[in-house]
Design a protein around this motif. Structure first.
Motif, PDB file in Angstrom:
ATOM      1  N   TYR A 145      65.709  12.674  70.792  1.00 56.06           N
ATOM      2  CA  TYR A 145      66.607  12.487  71.939  1.00 56.06           C
ATOM      3  C   TYR A 145      65.815  12.203  73.214  1.00 56.06           C
ATOM      4  CZ  TYR A 145      71.059  13.678  69.708  1.00 56.06           C
ATOM      5  OH  TYR A 145      72.203  13.664  68.938  1.00 56.06           O
ATOM      6  N   TYR A 146      64.706  12.913  73.402  1.00 57.54           N
ATOM      7  CA  TYR A 146      63.872  12.644  74.584  1.00 57.54           C
ATOM      8  C   TYR A 146      63.447  11.187  74.581  1.00 57.54           C
ATOM      9  CZ  TYR A 146      62.957  17.401  76.410  1.00 57.54           C
ATOM     10  OH  TYR A 146      63.050  18.645  77.013  1.00 57.54           O
ATOM     11  N   HIS A 147      63.002  10.722  73.429  1.00 56.66           N
ATOM     12  CA  HIS A 147      62.468   9.352  73.355  1.00 56.66           C
ATOM     13  C   HIS A 147      63.513   8.300  73.661  1.00 56.66           C
ATOM     14  CE1 HIS A 147      58.257   9.512  72.204  1.00 56.66           C
ATOM     15  NE2 HIS A 147      58.506  10.491  71.379  1.00 56.66           N
ATOM     16  N   ILE A 148      64.758   8.547  73.267  1.00 61.87           N
ATOM     17  CA  ILE A 148      65.778   7.518  73.523  1.00 61.87           C
ATOM     18  C   ILE A 148      66.500   7.782  74.848  1.00 61.87           C
ATOM     19  CG2 ILE A 148      66.065   6.945  71.092  1.00 61.87           C
ATOM     20  CD1 ILE A 148      68.614   8.570  71.009  1.00 61.87           C
ATOM     21  N   GLY A 149      65.962   8.698  75.626  1.00 65.07           N
ATOM     22  CA  GLY A 149      66.467   8.882  76.988  1.00 65.07           C
ATOM     23  C   GLY A 149      67.654   9.813  77.092  1.00 65.07           C
ATOM     24  N   GLU A 150      67.957  10.505  76.022  1.00 60.82           N
ATOM     25  CA  GLU A 150      69.117  11.432  76.098  1.00 60.82           C
ATOM     26  C   GLU A 150      68.581  12.848  76.335  1.00 60.82           C
ATOM     27  OE1 GLU A 150      72.656  10.638  73.908  1.00 60.82           O
ATOM     28  OE2 GLU A 150      71.692   9.016  72.812  1.00 60.82           O
ATOM     29  N   THR A 151      68.103  13.042  77.549  1.00 66.56           N
ATOM     30  CA  THR A 151      67.387  14.271  77.883  1.00 66.56           C
ATOM     31  C   THR A 151      68.273  15.509  77.764  1.00 66.56           C
ATOM     32  OG1 THR A 151      66.106  12.948  79.416  1.00 66.56           O
ATOM     33  CG2 THR A 151      65.904  15.328  79.627  1.00 66.56           C
ATOM     34  N   GLU A 152      69.520  15.400  78.211  1.00 62.82           N
ATOM     35  CA  GLU A 152      70.399  16.584  78.164  1.00 62.82           C
ATOM     36  C   GLU A 152      70.633  17.034  76.734  1.00 62.82           C
ATOM     37  OE1 GLU A 152      69.927  17.056  81.837  1.00 62.82           O
ATOM     38  OE2 GLU A 152      71.034  18.500  80.641  1.00 62.82           O
ATOM     39  N   LYS A 153      70.840  16.087  75.853  1.00 57.24           N
ATOM     40  CA  LYS A 153      71.026  16.434  74.432  1.00 57.24           C
ATOM     41  C   LYS A 153      69.756  17.080  73.897  1.00 57.24           C
ATOM     42  CE  LYS A 153      74.535  13.156  72.967  1.00 57.24           C
ATOM     43  NZ  LYS A 153      74.828  11.901  72.246  1.00 57.24           N
ATOM     44  N   ALA A 154      68.605  16.522  74.308  1.00 49.78           N
ATOM     45  CA  ALA A 154      67.331  17.091  73.852  1.00 49.78           C
ATOM     46  C   ALA A 154      67.232  18.546  74.281  1.00 49.78           C
ATOM     47  CB  ALA A 154      66.163  16.283  74.429  1.00 49.78           C
ATOM     48  N   ARG A 155      67.553  18.791  75.555  1.00 46.25           N
ATOM     49  CA  ARG A 155      67.442  20.162  76.077  1.00 46.25           C
ATOM     50  C   ARG A 155      68.413  21.090  75.373  1.00 46.25           C
ATOM     51  NH1 ARG A 155      67.191  18.197  82.311  1.00 46.25           N
ATOM     52  NH2 ARG A 155      64.928  17.880  82.436  1.00 46.25           N
ATOM     53  N   ALA A 156      69.611  20.552  75.096  1.00 46.41           N
ATOM     54  CA  ALA A 156      70.629  21.382  74.417  1.00 46.41           C
ATOM     55  C   ALA A 156      70.116  21.818  73.045  1.00 46.41           C
ATOM     56  CB  ALA A 156      71.917  20.587  74.283  1.00 46.41           C
ATOM     57  N   TRP A 157      69.502  20.908  72.345  1.00 48.24           N
ATOM     58  CA  TRP A 157      68.961  21.286  71.028  1.00 48.24           C
ATOM     59  C   TRP A 157      67.766  22.225  71.162  1.00 48.24           C
ATOM     60  CZ3 TRP A 157      70.598  21.309  66.228  1.00 48.24           C
ATOM     61  CH2 TRP A 157      71.733  20.560  65.916  1.00 48.24           C
ATOM     62  N   LEU A 158      66.937  22.002  72.170  1.00 47.87           N
ATOM     63  CA  LEU A 158      65.801  22.924  72.344  1.00 47.87           C
ATOM     64  C   LEU A 158      66.285  24.345  72.620  1.00 47.87           C
ATOM     65  CD1 LEU A 158      63.078  20.985  74.405  1.00 47.87           C
ATOM     66  CD2 LEU A 158      63.063  21.593  71.994  1.00 47.87           C
ATOM     67  N   ASP A 159      67.422  24.415  73.320  1.00 47.32           N
ATOM     68  CA  ASP A 159      67.990  25.740  73.605  1.00 47.32           C
ATOM     69  C   ASP A 159      68.235  26.530  72.328  1.00 47.32           C
ATOM     70  OD1 ASP A 159      69.913  25.120  76.643  1.00 47.32           O
ATOM     71  OD2 ASP A 159      67.957  26.046  76.275  1.00 47.32           O
ATOM     72  N   GLU A 160      68.539  25.789  71.235  1.00 48.98           N
ATOM     73  CA  GLU A 160      68.790  26.456  69.950  1.00 48.98           C
ATOM     74  C   GLU A 160      67.567  27.260  69.507  1.00 48.98           C
ATOM     75  OE1 GLU A 160      71.434  25.907  67.549  1.00 48.98           O
ATOM     76  OE2 GLU A 160      72.642  24.587  68.802  1.00 48.98           O
ATOM     77  N   LEU A 161      66.394  26.852  70.023  1.00 47.82           N
ATOM     78  CA  LEU A 161      65.172  27.525  69.589  1.00 47.82           C
ATOM     79  C   LEU A 161      64.892  28.797  70.381  1.00 47.82           C
ATOM     80  CD1 LEU A 161      62.858  24.382  69.170  1.00 47.82           C
ATOM     81  CD2 LEU A 161      63.875  25.765  67.364  1.00 47.82           C
ATOM     82  N   GLN A 162      65.604  28.957  71.500  1.00 48.74           N
ATOM     83  CA  GLN A 162      65.331  30.131  72.341  1.00 48.74           C
ATOM     84  C   GLN A 162      65.532  31.434  71.570  1.00 48.74           C
ATOM     85  OE1 GLN A 162      64.431  30.683  75.578  1.00 48.74           O
ATOM     86  NE2 GLN A 162      65.248  29.089  76.913  1.00 48.74           N
ATOM     87  N   ASN A 163      66.627  31.478  70.863  1.00 52.62           N
ATOM     88  CA  ASN A 163      66.942  32.720  70.123  1.00 52.62           C
ATOM     89  C   ASN A 163      67.100  32.427  68.652  1.00 52.62           C
ATOM     90  OD1 ASN A 163      67.159  34.610  72.411  1.00 52.62           O
ATOM     91  ND2 ASN A 163      68.772  33.196  73.046  1.00 52.62           N
ATOM     92  N   HIS A 164      66.248  31.600  68.152  1.00 52.40           N
ATOM     93  CA  HIS A 164      66.328  31.188  66.747  1.00 52.40           C
ATOM     94  C   HIS A 164      65.970  32.341  65.838  1.00 52.40           C
ATOM     95  CE1 HIS A 164      65.523  28.767  63.117  1.00 52.40           C
ATOM     96  NE2 HIS A 164      66.297  27.856  63.691  1.00 52.40           N
ATOM     97  N   GLN A 165      66.537  32.290  64.648  1.00 53.04           N
ATOM     98  CA  GLN A 165      66.258  33.346  63.680  1.00 53.04           C
ATOM     99  C   GLN A 165      64.779  33.392  63.305  1.00 53.04           C
ATOM    100  OE1 GLN A 165      68.958  32.017  60.691  1.00 53.04           O
ATOM    101  NE2 GLN A 165      67.547  30.540  59.812  1.00 53.04           N
ATOM    102  N   ALA A 166      64.086  32.293  63.499  1.00 48.96           N
ATOM    103  CA  ALA A 166      62.653  32.276  63.164  1.00 48.96           C
ATOM    104  C   ALA A 166      61.812  33.033  64.192  1.00 48.96           C
ATOM    105  CB  ALA A 166      62.161  30.838  63.069  1.00 48.96           C
ATOM    106  N   GLY A 167      62.453  33.460  65.279  1.00 46.77           N
ATOM    107  CA  GLY A 167      61.757  34.351  66.210  1.00 46.77           C
ATOM    108  C   GLY A 167      61.036  33.644  67.336  1.00 46.77           C
TER     109      GLY A 167
END
Lengths: 477, 577
Positions: A145-167
């Motif tokens: 998403y970052y590469h194709i210029g959809e920064t907000e979508k990229a950030r939204a998905w990165l947010d998923e990693l904040q409290n991911h089950q993987a820790g």
């Protein structure tokens, strides 16, 4: 019997014994597709991907429609970075099963790895549940998403990693992706958010300093690193980042001193030596660089990277015959190192061993999957030959440059060479295309702007010629 | 046949006094030269079959260059060695002046370091009269020389360049010189001067002087560089460049430094070679300056005392990658027959000597590769370079003096040597060169640390001879054995309204439909100065009349018809067209 026994052992987690049993089963029934797939699967679980791949291929020869085998084969090939083959197999699978979610996930990952970000984003976004399950796939989608210029979508998905089950590691991966994609605010925010739950605060502060360095906030980065060091956290990594800050601020003496400290702190960390060698070479402190090269070679006699660095220093010092020795050693230690191979060819060419250089590069083009850099290098060697009488060499050189850009359109130097050749023939329109591309890819290349000024002048575009000449002058200072 | 001499003024008393002595000398030396020619023709020598023979020993040239080579490896140690052809005593035979180097803090000589002024005895032998002439000693480290008659008294003077100053020796006309540097105001103090060129930039009839200054340098600053673990000379970029110096000749024995006013003082770089020639055919002499890892300069005379650098639009400043090559020596000649000068510049190994061929609108075509000059010069570090029609077939060939600077170069690569052979490259008539190594002579099969190169006809046989200097060695004097294979016509010009040396004159020789253009240039090659006469090869076309047009530096046009072949024509500038 062996097959059943093998599967039971695999389920119990005893992969080594499972492998042994399944080998027996496969030996007894070499045409049994199921046995081959089971063995290949266990081998993959043991990360023996090459052998696993060969067994999956055998199984698919018997039954080309085995979805599981094809899927796992695609996964293996992705693990082995053999992306073209991975893509091929996954496309076969998706042709018959267009909604196969695992295939879509894998192909999305392959697309991201090969830079086809639009396709990657589409495929990964179509299997959100599978993507969410693994931090690596979340990272891949965010990057796409970052590469194709959809920064907000990229950030939204990165947010998923904040409290991911993987820790915590997932959150750190999120920060890393944001940093890579130059979204420094997001990266810093991620790191700050994990601070309360991250046990190693020093490492976290180091990561924040690294993000600030990437964001060119050199003073702030240095400040953080100094605080770390004052708190007793003195590692080679910290020293090296501090040295990089100094270097970025043109404070080369301090950079050199800091790296020397890093080496004293940890004489067995070759990265500090390599960083120091790089600065000494940049600063043309050849004598010091050569002393360091000798030390490195003694301290790390089995490190290909060290011998690549030594060879580079010797190249920089015009000591070409010695550079040939160093790069030869580097290539012996790591035959698949592109840096060692290109360095060797360059040293051979400069030492007057032109035939050897050509042979080195011809062999590399045959061996390495990423052919473009070698095609470029060989083209340049041949161009030199052409300048001193061999007209056939010029033809082959130009073919190689075309092949190089076909393999990697972002290879600015190849575009530059094609532009120069066209300019020499008076084909100004074609020259302009290649040179403008080269300038876009590497705006800091003085010689490209020089060439562009010549082209514009020939075209009567005096204003643009003057602009390019001014850029050339500025960059050449 | 019309007279080729047009004397437009009465000789001065001084000239009258000298004239009978000169005639006596001429007849005596003519007798001697006849004898020596006979001697040369009958001497059994395998070298007779060579294009060029090394006649240094026969000429009794024993002088040696001293560089002051030292463990400090000061760059100046590897740069010097200028030579001039000049007829200092007006006896009709070209003499030779060699510039010596000097001592360095740890490079001392066991004997005094002297220049040499070899008087041509007319019989193939020379005699060193430097001490008697008062030009044997310098108060500085010597580099190059420019010979020119700055006061138009008929005797060439000597400007000797060096570090940290230069000197002007006035030729008194009686076999002696006087150091008039301070009185003339041409010391170029504090600078490391390399090549110099006499030329008349304002067309007032007096020769002005341009000096190339190389780099900021001091014996107190021993820069330390290494190659392959051995202390060696630092590359030139370790030294900051310097501006050029331009002196205007006031006509009264003094000069004015007009570097600022002319714009030359603003052109800072490492200048080494210079040639003065009319680039754009407007009758005003321009300058091409070869610079070392600084862009070359093409200084177009603006006719108002200033110069404009046109090197970048002319595409002679850099190579095609935008890199300033290591320009050392330079020469100009009409290679493509368009009546405009083309340029050659010597450079470092792997850079090739450059050939810039004139095109329309003062844009040059880099023909280095197409002419095969790249192929032949790739492994060499070139210094002195000169166009020379060695066989008088009408096509300009090339002579290049080579020699590396790093003693350990052979430990770092296989294809470049320390001692390098000179090159004679024959022009096939289409601007493509051929290496004549196999035919030219033993000298061209051996390696040297050659530097300066000058061209001149020391035996007046129409075959252009040459001499090159060697670091810490004896020079090599080359006699041309094949110049007489084809016929030729020679020009010895004497300006009257123009400067006496006629520097800046353009000579167009017409042989039937063929036109050959030559110039009397100032400077050229590296640190060296050449025979001011022009020899034009006419091949064997003995039936076609030879006519010529001379455009004098003053602008006067003179036509000459039916010139006799195989002799020099002394031509004095007429008072009007």
């Amino acid at each position: 019997m062996h097959s059943a026994e093998g599967l039971a052992l695999a389920r119990a987690g005893n992969l080594q014994s499972a492998e042994a049993e399944l080998r027996k089963a496969a030996d007894l029934a070499p045409a049994n597709e199921g046995c081959l797939v089971d063995l290949a699967t266990v081998l993959a679980m043991e990360k023996k991907f090459d052998e696993s791949t060969s067994y999956f291929r055998r199984a698919l020869k018997i039954n080309p429609h085995d979805v599981l085998a094809r899927r796992y084969l695609g996964a293996n090939l992705w693990q082995l970075h053999r992306y073209a083959e991975a893509r091929q197999n996954l496309r076969i699978l998706l042709n018959t099963n267009p909604n196969d979610p695992q295939a879509l996930l894998l192909l999305g990952m392959v697309s991201e790895n090969t830079g086809d970000y639009a396709a990657a984003a589409k495929m990964l976004a179509s299997v959100p549940t599978l993507v969410r399950a693994q931090p690596e796939s979340v990272a891949a989608l965010a990057r796409s998403y970052y590469h194709i210029g959809e920064t907000e979508k990229a950030r939204a998905w990165l947010d998923e990693l904040q409290n991911h089950q993987a820790g915590i590691q997932a959150a750190l991966l999120g920060a890393q992706v944001a940093d890579e994609m130059q979204d420094y605010k997001t990266a810093e925010a991620f790191l700050s958010s994990v601070a309360p739950r991250y046990s190693d605060q020093n490492e976290l502060r180091y990561r924040i300093a690294l993000v600030k360095f990437h964001a060119q906030q050199f003073e702030e980065s240095r400040q953080l690193l100094r605080e770390l060091m004052d708190d007793g956290y003195r590692t080679g990594e910290v020293n090296r980042l501090l040295a990089s800050c100094f270097r970025a601020q043109n404070r080369h003496e301090e950079a050199i001193h800091t790296l020397q400290e890093a080496i004293e702190l940890n004489p067995l960390d070759e990265t500090s030596y390599l960083d120091l060698a790089s600065i000494l070479l940049d600063q043309k402190r050849i004598s010091q660089a050569m002393d360091l090269a000798q030390r490195m070679a003694k301290a790390f006699p089995h490190s290909s990277r060290v011998f690549v660095s030594k060879g580079s220093l010797e190249l920089g010092a015009n000591d070409f015959i010695d550079a040939v020795s160093s790069f030869t050693r580097a290539a012996q230690l790591e035959p698949n190192s592109p840096d060692a191979t290109i360095g060797l060819a360059r040293a051979e060419a400069n030492a007057g061993m032109t035939e050897r250089a050509k042979a080195t590069l011809d062999s590399a083009i045959g061996r390495f999957p990423e052919k473009a850099p070698f095609e470029l290098e060989l083209g340049q060697v041949l161009l030199k030959e052409a300048e001193t009488g061999d007209k056939n060499a010029a033809v082959r050189a130009e073919q190689l440059f075309h092949s190089a850009v076909a393999h990697d359109d972002k290879l600015a130097e190849a575009h530059y060479e094609l532009g120069e050749l066209a300019l020499h023939r008076g084909e100004t329109a074609r020259a302009l295309i290649h040179l403008e591309k080269a300038a876009k890819l590497v705006p800091s290349s003085a010689k490209t702007h020089f060439a562009l000024s010549r082209v514009y002048r020939r075209l009567g575009r005096e204003r643009e010629a003057a602009e390019q000449a001014a850029l050339f002058d500025k960059l050449g200072e | 046949m019309s007279s080729s001499c047009h004397r437009s003024h009465l000789p001065t008393n001084r000239e009258c006094y000298r004239a009978p002595r000169r005639l006596f000398f001429l007849s005596l030396t003519a007798l001697l030269s006849f004898t020596s020619l006979t001697f040369l023709q009958h001497s059994p020598s395998p070298a007779h079959k060579e294009i060029f023979s090394d006649v240094t020993e026969q000429a009794r040239i024993v002088w040696r260059h001293f560089s002051g080579e030292s463990p400090d490896r000061f760059l100046i140690e590897t740069m010097g060695g200028g030579v001039a052809f000049l007829d200092f005593d007006g006896d009709g035979f070209e003499d030779l002046f060699f510039v010596n180097g000097g001592e360095t803090p740890h490079g001392k000589s066991s004997s005094p370091i002297r220049n040499a002024l070899y008087r041509n005895l007319g019989n193939g032998e020379f005699e060193d009269v430097a001490a008697k002439a008062g030009v044997d000693r310098l108060a500085f480290y010597g580099m190059g020389v420019a010979a020119g008659d700055f006061d138009n008294d008929g005797f060439p003077d000597l400007y000797v360049t060096g570090f940290p100053s230069s000197a002007l020796f006035h030729n008194n006309g009686d076999g002696s010189f006087a150091d008039i540097t301070d009185r003339a105001g041409v010391k170029d103090a504090g600078k490391w001067a390399a090549s110099a060129a006499w030329f008349d930039f304002d067309r007032d009839g007096y020769l002005d002087l341009v000096v190339t200054n190389y780099a900021q340098f001091s014996f107190d600053d021993a820069k330390r560089c290494e190659l392959h673990g051995t202390r060696t000379y630092c590359e030139q970029k370790a030294y900051a460049g310097m501006p050029l110096t331009l002196y205007h000749n006031n006509g009264d024995g003094t000069f004015t430094d007009v570097s600022e006013h002319s714009g030359l003082a603003g052109l800072v770089g490492r200048a080494l070679g210079v040639i003065a020639v009319d680039v754009n055919d407007d009758g005003w002499t321009d300058l091409f300056v070869a610079r070392d890892a600084s862009p070359n300069l093409l200084l177009i005379n603006q006719k108002d005392g200033t110069f404009r650098d046109a090197a970048i639009p002319a595409e002679v400043a850099y190579n095609s990658d935008g890199v300033a090559k290591a320009g050392m020596g330079v020469d100009a000649g009409d290679l493509n027959g368009d009546g405009k000068p083309d340029f050659v510049v010597t450079n470092f190994n792997d850079e090739y000597s450059s050939l810039f061929v004139s095109g329309p609108s003062l844009v040059f075509d880099d023909r280095t590769i197409a002419s095969r000059l790249a192929e032949y010069t790739k492994p060499y570090v070139g210094w002195g370079i000169h166009f020379i029609d060695y066989d008088n077939d009408g096509h300009l060939d090339l002579l290049i003096a080579n020699g590396h600077i790093n003693q350990v170069i052979e430990a770092t690569r296989l294809d470049v040597k320390y001692m390098e052979p000179p090159l004679l490259l024959r022009n096939n008539g289409k601007g493509v060169f051929q290496d004549m190594r196999e035919q030219v002579g033993a000298v061209f099969q051996s390696g040297y640390r050659a530097r300066g190169l000058a061209v001149g006809d020391f035996d007046n046989d129409g075959g252009l001879d040459a001499v090159f200097t060697r670091l810490d060695g004896k020079p090599v004097l080359l006699h041309n054995n094949v110049g007489q294979n084809h016929s030729w016509v020679g020009f010895e010009l004497q300006g009257t309204r123009s400067n006496r040396d006629a520097i800046g004159a353009k000579i167009t020789v017409e042989i039937g439909s063929r036109k050959l253009v030559r110039w009397i240039t100032g400077g050229a090659s590296y640190l060296s100065s050449h025979d001011k006469r022009v020899v034009v090869g006419t091949r064997d076309d003995s039936s076609t009349p030879i006519n010529a047009e001379i455009r004098w530096p003053s602008g006067t046009l003179q036509r000459l018809a039916r010139l006799e072949r195989n002799r020099y024509h002394e031509i004095v500038e007429p008072s009007a067209n």
